[in-house]
Design a protein around this motif. Structure first.
Motif, mmCIF file in Angstrom:
data_model
loop_
_atom_site.group_PDB
_atom_site.id
_atom_site.type_symbol
_atom_site.label_atom_id
_atom_site.label_comp_id
_atom_site.label_asym_id
_atom_site.label_seq_id
_atom_site.Cartn_x
_atom_site.Cartn_y
_atom_site.Cartn_z
ATOM 1 N N ALA A 18 -5.316 -8.988 -4.995
ATOM 2 C CA ALA A 18 -4.789 -7.707 -4.529
ATOM 3 C C ALA A 18 -3.507 -7.937 -3.736
ATOM 4 O O ALA A 18 -3.456 -8.816 -2.875
ATOM 5 N N ASP A 20 -1.142 -5.909 -1.303
ATOM 6 C CA ASP A 20 -0.990 -4.705 -0.495
ATOM 7 C C ASP A 20 0.483 -4.511 -0.153
ATOM 8 O O ASP A 20 1.221 -5.479 0.022
ATOM 9 N N ILE A 49 -4.630 -6.073 -8.554
ATOM 10 C CA ILE A 49 -4.617 -4.769 -7.892
ATOM 11 C C ILE A 49 -3.361 -4.707 -7.044
ATOM 12 O O ILE A 49 -3.084 -5.630 -6.272
ATOM 13 N N THR A 51 -1.345 -2.215 -4.325
ATOM 14 C CA THR A 51 -1.483 -1.039 -3.474
ATOM 15 C C THR A 51 -0.207 -0.871 -2.673
ATOM 16 O O THR A 51 0.570 -1.803 -2.493
ATOM 17 N N SER A 53 1.642 2.079 0.428
ATOM 18 C CA SER A 53 1.595 3.350 1.144
ATOM 19 C C SER A 53 2.771 4.246 0.765
ATOM 20 O O SER A 53 2.733 5.450 1.010
ATOM 21 N N LYS A 78 -4.651 4.565 -11.819
ATOM 22 C CA LYS A 78 -4.157 5.019 -10.521
ATOM 23 C C LYS A 78 -5.315 5.646 -9.768
ATOM 24 O O LYS A 78 -6.062 6.455 -10.318
#
Length: 87
Positions: A18, A20, A49, A51, A53, A78
């Motif tokens: 992942a 971020d 993954i 991600t 903000s 999504k």
């Protein structure tokens, strides 16, 4: 990085990686979406993954709808989230 990822893929265990705040990869010297596409195409035991903000910025970086982009046509999911409440 590719050698490490190949080795991890060859362990025959499924690995989830992942990233971020992945929209910041747009500042990298290399096009990180090329690495993501390569992992998707060549390393079946690795699930990626991403991600972030800054939703619009992340989508502009990944460019799933741009037929010239490395990730174009790749399957993706999504999962939009609303802001968390203070509670």
């Amino acid at each position: 990085m590719p050698d490490i990822l190949r080795e991890l893929n060859n362990s025959n265990d499924v690995l989830i990686i992942a990233y971020d705040e992945a929209q910041y990869f747009r500042y990298a010297n290399e096009d990180f979406t090329k690495i993501l596409a390569w992992v998707y195409d060549k390393l079946p035991n690795i699930i990626t993954i991403v991600t972030g903000s800054q939703v619009g910025v992340l989508e502009n970086f990944l460019r799933f709808d741009d037929y010239k982009a490395p990730l174009y046509g790749r399957y993706h999911v999504k999962i939009p989230l609303t802001r968390f409440t203070p509670s």
